[in-house]
Design a protein around this motif. Structure first.
Motif, short mmCIF file in Angstrom:
data_model
loop_
_atom_site.label_atom_id
_atom_site.label_comp_id
_atom_site.label_asym_id
_atom_site.label_seq_id
_atom_site.Cartn_x
_atom_site.Cartn_y
_atom_site.Cartn_z
N ILE A 10 0.85 -1.19 0.00
CA ILE A 10 0.00 0.00 0.00
C ILE A 10 0.89 1.24 0.00
O ILE A 10 2.05 1.20 0.45
N TYR A 11 0.33 2.32 -0.52
CA TYR A 11 1.05 3.58 -0.65
C TYR A 11 0.46 4.60 0.32
O TYR A 11 -0.77 4.75 0.40
N ILE A 12 1.32 5.29 1.06
CA ILE A 12 0.89 6.32 2.00
C ILE A 12 1.44 7.67 1.51
O ILE A 12 2.65 7.82 1.33
N SER A 59 6.19 10.65 1.27
CA SER A 59 5.37 9.47 0.98
C SER A 59 6.13 8.21 1.40
O SER A 59 7.34 8.24 1.61
N GLN A 61 5.95 3.55 1.13
CA GLN A 61 5.34 2.32 0.62
C GLN A 61 5.58 1.21 1.65
O GLN A 61 6.71 1.01 2.10
N LEU A 74 -4.70 -1.49 4.90
CA LEU A 74 -5.26 -0.40 4.09
C LEU A 74 -6.55 0.13 4.70
O LEU A 74 -6.76 1.35 4.77
N PHE A 77 -5.61 2.31 7.74
CA PHE A 77 -5.10 3.64 7.37
C PHE A 77 -6.21 4.54 6.82
O PHE A 77 -6.27 5.72 7.11
N GLN A 78 -7.11 3.97 6.03
CA GLN A 78 -8.20 4.77 5.47
C GLN A 78 -9.16 5.22 6.56
O GLN A 78 -9.67 6.34 6.52
N SER A 94 -4.14 6.96 1.74
CA SER A 94 -3.63 5.61 1.47
C SER A 94 -4.35 5.01 0.26
O SER A 94 -5.51 5.30 0.00
#
Length: 452
Positions: A10-12, A59, A61, A74, A77-78, A94
């Motif tokens: 996942i990407y933050i 950012s 990952q 995910l 984080f969301q 995210s």
């Protein structure tokens, strides 16, 4: 990304740059403590000037052991970003991130599809702009032909090439006077040599004007009379003229006027180093026009106005300052296309583009003769064509390039002729002069001169 693609990353984003890198890593690890984390990679700050002082790139990952772990993290984080306003590392966002080989392959294929679409789009756009340029060039050529054929009947201004005596720059003239040695222009370049020729031409014509008008200026007292350089900059014209006039025991003194205080300061420092006396004035050329009727008019005892490369409408302001005071002028305009921009009323212009813009008091075409046959839109086409400057490595065998150069010459000639006709309508005797060209026909340099 579709989660069915089984991504394990996942990407933050939106991480606060000012939060230390270790704190970011620890926070992301603490949020992900209920799942198996393989790696946390926070993007490093670049070496670019804009990233100076940043702890990281903002950012990160996160790679997990499985897709299920990544999916669970995910959601966590969301939920955090939706429910908590003050997150310690910033207002994070995210989403799924590419990770495994399948993802990368699909991403590459999709990227290639987009690239082909962009290439096609750019090609179509380039062809569209090419057609537009061709139409504008055709319209400009027709316009110039029509105007020139009409003006030949009403006015005849001969274009003469100046043959001014050369100065011994390397022997008799101090380094500080030389535009290359003291003016900061690169030695041995075409631009530096061209500037030397410009000074020679200005001094030659100025000397002639001052001698011709000696008897006409008998109403002035015995003190020093002024030669005003409007838009003087750092003095690549003012300083040589001041030195040459002093060297010939002349009673004339140079007044350098510019809106840029730093340029005037540099000019004063250069003059002091070689003990050349001149005056400077920090003023907008537009405001000078309003000083005509005042006792404290800085140009009250001015015998001639000169201006080298006053961009856009600044050349017209220099000419108007001369005409309002009924004194001769010598102007070599440049960047005439900048006159298409309007100057903001009521503001002291600090940007170069604003100083070159046209105030409401200046209208184009300048002369009543040209206004009868050319409208604003067509005149803007002429201004654009007159600004054409070919590369120093132009191909003289190219018909297209030579057409560009020819069109630029005609347009430039017309713009300067229009300026002079405006002065002629106010009882000036006018001359249109060409500075001897150096190197390739890259620039078409013209003098406009008026004598009351």
């Amino acid at each position: 990304m579709d989660p069915t693609e089984k991504s394990k990353c996942i990407y933050i984003g939106n991480i606060d740059w000012n939060v230390p890198l270790k704190e970011v890593e620890d926070y992301l690890a603490s949020i992900s403590e209920d799942v198996s984390v393989v790696d946390i990679r926070v993007k490093e700050a670049t070496t670019k000037k804009r990233d100076v002082g940043k702890c990281h790139g903002g950012s990160a990952q996160i790679e997990f052991e499985s897709h299920d772990d990544a999916s669970k993290a995910l959601d966590t984080f969301q939920n955090l970003s939706n429910e908590i306003e003050d997150i310690p590392i910033g207002s994070i966002k995210s989403r799924w991130a590419l990770n495994h080989a399948v993802d990368k392959k699909q991403h590459t294929e999709k990227k290639n599809e987009i690239s082909q679409e962009r290439i096609l789009h750019r090609k179509m756009r380039a062809e569209k702009y090419a057609r537009q340029r061709q139409a504008i060039a055709k319209r400009t050529d027709d316009l110039l032909e029509y105007i020139n054929s009409s003006l030949k009947i009403k006015v005849g201004i001969e274009l003469e090439i100046l043959d001014s005596p050369p100065l011994s720059w390397s022997k008799e003239i101090p380094d500080e006077i030389d535009p290359m040695r003291g003016g900061g222009l690169r030695k041995g370049t075409e631009r530096g040599k061209r500037k030397q020729v410009q000074v020679e031409c200005f001094y030659d014509v100025l000397y002639e004007i001052l001698n011709e008008n000696e008897d006409k200026r008998s109403d002035i007292d015995n003190g020093l009379e002024l030669v005003a350089d409007l838009g003087s900059g750092a003095g690549n014209l003012s300083l040589p003229l001041a030195w040459l006039l002093k060297d010939n025991n002349s009673k004339y003194k140079v007044l350098a006027i510019d809106i840029n205080k730093r340029s005037l300061q540099r000019l004063e420092e250069r003059a002091e180093r070689i003990q050349v006396e001149l005056e400077t004035l920090d003023e907008d050329l537009f405001n000078l026009i309003n000083d005509v009727a005042k006792d404290e008019d800085p140009l009250k005892h001015c015998s001639a106005i000169v201006s080298l490369h006053a961009c856009g409408a600044a050349s017209d302001l220099a000419i108007e300052n001369a005409v309002r005071r009924e004194i001769p002028f010598i102007i070599s305009p440049c960047c005439v296309g900048k006159a298409k921009a309007k100057r903001q009323a009521g503001n002291m212009p600090t940007m170069s583009a604003q100083r070159s813009g046209t105030p409401d008091s200046i209208t184009y075409p300048r002369s009543s003769i040209l206004r009868e046959i050319v409208g604003d839109e067509d005149y803007n086409l002429i201004l654009s064509a007159a600004d054409y400057s070919a590369s120093e490595r132009i191909d003289l065998s190219s018909d297209k390039e030579m057409k560009h150069i020819h069109r630029g010459k005609l347009a430039k000639n017309l713009v300067e002729t229009d300026r002079l006709m405006w002065a002629e309508e106010r009882n000036y005797t006018i001359r249109l002069l060409e500075i001897p060209r150096l190197g390739n026909p890259r620039r078409y340099q013209i003098f406009v001169a008026g004598f009351k």
